[in-house]
Design a protein around this motif. Sequence first.
Motif, PDB file in Angstrom:
ATOM      1  N   ARG A 205       0.842  -1.186   0.000  1.00 30.76           N
ATOM      2  CA  ARG A 205       0.000   0.000   0.000  1.00 30.76           C
ATOM      3  C   ARG A 205       0.881   1.241   0.000  1.00 30.76           C
ATOM      4  N   THR A 206       0.616   2.118  -0.960  1.00 28.04           N
ATOM      5  CA  THR A 206       1.408   3.341  -1.100  1.00 28.04           C
ATOM      6  C   THR A 206       0.611   4.594  -0.805  1.00 28.04           C
ATOM      7  N   GLY A 207      -0.708   4.490  -0.614  1.00 31.68           N
ATOM      8  CA  GLY A 207      -1.542   5.670  -0.425  1.00 31.68           C
ATOM      9  C   GLY A 207      -2.049   6.237  -1.723  1.00 31.68           C
ATOM     10  N   ASP A 208      -1.493   5.821  -2.851  1.00 29.87           N
ATOM     11  CA  ASP A 208      -1.941   6.267  -4.162  1.00 29.87           C
ATOM     12  C   ASP A 208      -2.984   5.281  -4.671  1.00 29.87           C
ATOM     13  N   PRO A 209      -4.226   5.707  -4.965  1.00 30.58           N
ATOM     14  CA  PRO A 209      -5.253   4.749  -5.401  1.00 30.58           C
ATOM     15  C   PRO A 209      -4.862   3.986  -6.655  1.00 30.58           C
ATOM     16  N   ALA A 210      -4.269   4.669  -7.622  1.00 25.53           N
ATOM     17  CA  ALA A 210      -3.894   3.999  -8.866  1.00 25.53           C
ATOM     18  C   ALA A 210      -2.832   2.939  -8.610  1.00 25.53           C
ATOM     19  N   ALA A 211      -1.826   3.271  -7.785  1.00 30.65           N
ATOM     20  CA  ALA A 211      -0.756   2.308  -7.504  1.00 30.65           C
ATOM     21  C   ALA A 211      -1.282   1.119  -6.709  1.00 30.65           C
ATOM     22  N   ASP A 212      -2.148   1.378  -5.724  1.00 35.60           N
ATOM     23  CA  ASP A 212      -2.714   0.270  -4.943  1.00 35.60           C
ATOM     24  C   ASP A 212      -3.569  -0.639  -5.814  1.00 35.60           C
ATOM     25  N   HIS A 239     -10.886   3.439  -0.639  1.00 33.77           N
ATOM     26  CA  HIS A 239     -11.263   4.397  -1.687  1.00 33.77           C
ATOM     27  C   HIS A 239     -12.663   4.053  -2.216  1.00 33.77           C
ATOM     28  N   ASP A 242     -13.747   5.960  -5.488  1.00 31.30           N
ATOM     29  CA  ASP A 242     -12.861   5.964  -6.647  1.00 31.30           C
ATOM     30  C   ASP A 242     -13.561   5.287  -7.823  1.00 31.30           C
TER      31      ASP A 242
END
Length: 335
Positions: A205-212, A239, A242
Amino acid sequence: MLARLRTRLALTTILGGLLLGHPAAAQDASELVVRLGRIENQSRIMAGQIETLQYENRQLKEQLRKFQEDVEFRLNEGKGGGGKAAPSAAPSQAPAGAVNGGNPGSGRPGKRGDAFDPSQTPGAPGAPMPLGSTQPSPPLPPREAAEVAPVRPQALPRPAIEDEDPDAEGAAPGYDEPVDLRPPARTGAIPVPAPRPAESVAATRTGDPAADYEAAVELYRSKQFEQAEMGLRQFIQSHPRDNRVAGATYWLGESYLARGRNREAAEQFLKVSTDYARSSQAPDAMLKLGVTLNALGAREQACATLAELDRKFPNAGTGVRQGVAREQKRARCSA
């Protein structure tokens, strides 16, 4: 259980007859089948809990019965001991403190007549001894006799002496050197590689919706289904607004379907085709809903769902239409 099976079979037959005449109600029928499965699963869980509670209740009753029997036995034993001690105290009319060659505690209420009396048997084990009455220990042998007979060191066995190498005496460590306590090296041992730490979902998990989202989908593509499901569920919870939630729900259903969990997969595909009907994954989700319903044994509902797909999504792609025809043939749906 037989009554529930008959009820479900009757409902399935009635719904099948209604859906053949009204294809527009396929979505409601599919949702009804899924909810009926949930109710049956909950009833099985509740039946198991009831059986567990009944078993624990029987165990408690058995423990209570044993406790009552033990209390009654102890009470009866105490009453029997008191009745035997009472007659022995009646003929003894001697005043308290008079010994008269007997046990002074036998005439007192609440005292046992068989108690140990050290005044009657002063030499018995456990009786108090007067000071200075212990026997002295035997004297030590004289020093001259000890010096005459010195203790000889025990010789080593002869085979052990013969096996020693005289040339190795110089290489052996002396008495003043430290002893090497390390274990000897194992010859021919296969080196065991250190286990690789499994990459946790929380670490991705990076906090970025696209990356997750991409990380979770990549876990599914690499057939790490359990970690992919955890990542997709966390993405949906983190999210909820999203625009990739529909895709995450669809891939979650695909992961369940790959692991053979058809009921959970049907729930996810139904959610995509109803709650996210305008998403690009909705036609594929409705196709996979028909597949999972057929796998669950609801063939009529599966056929009705596949027939409803053309009406609900007239602009579906060629792949989806070919999949519908293929699944209708596999489910033996009537034209």
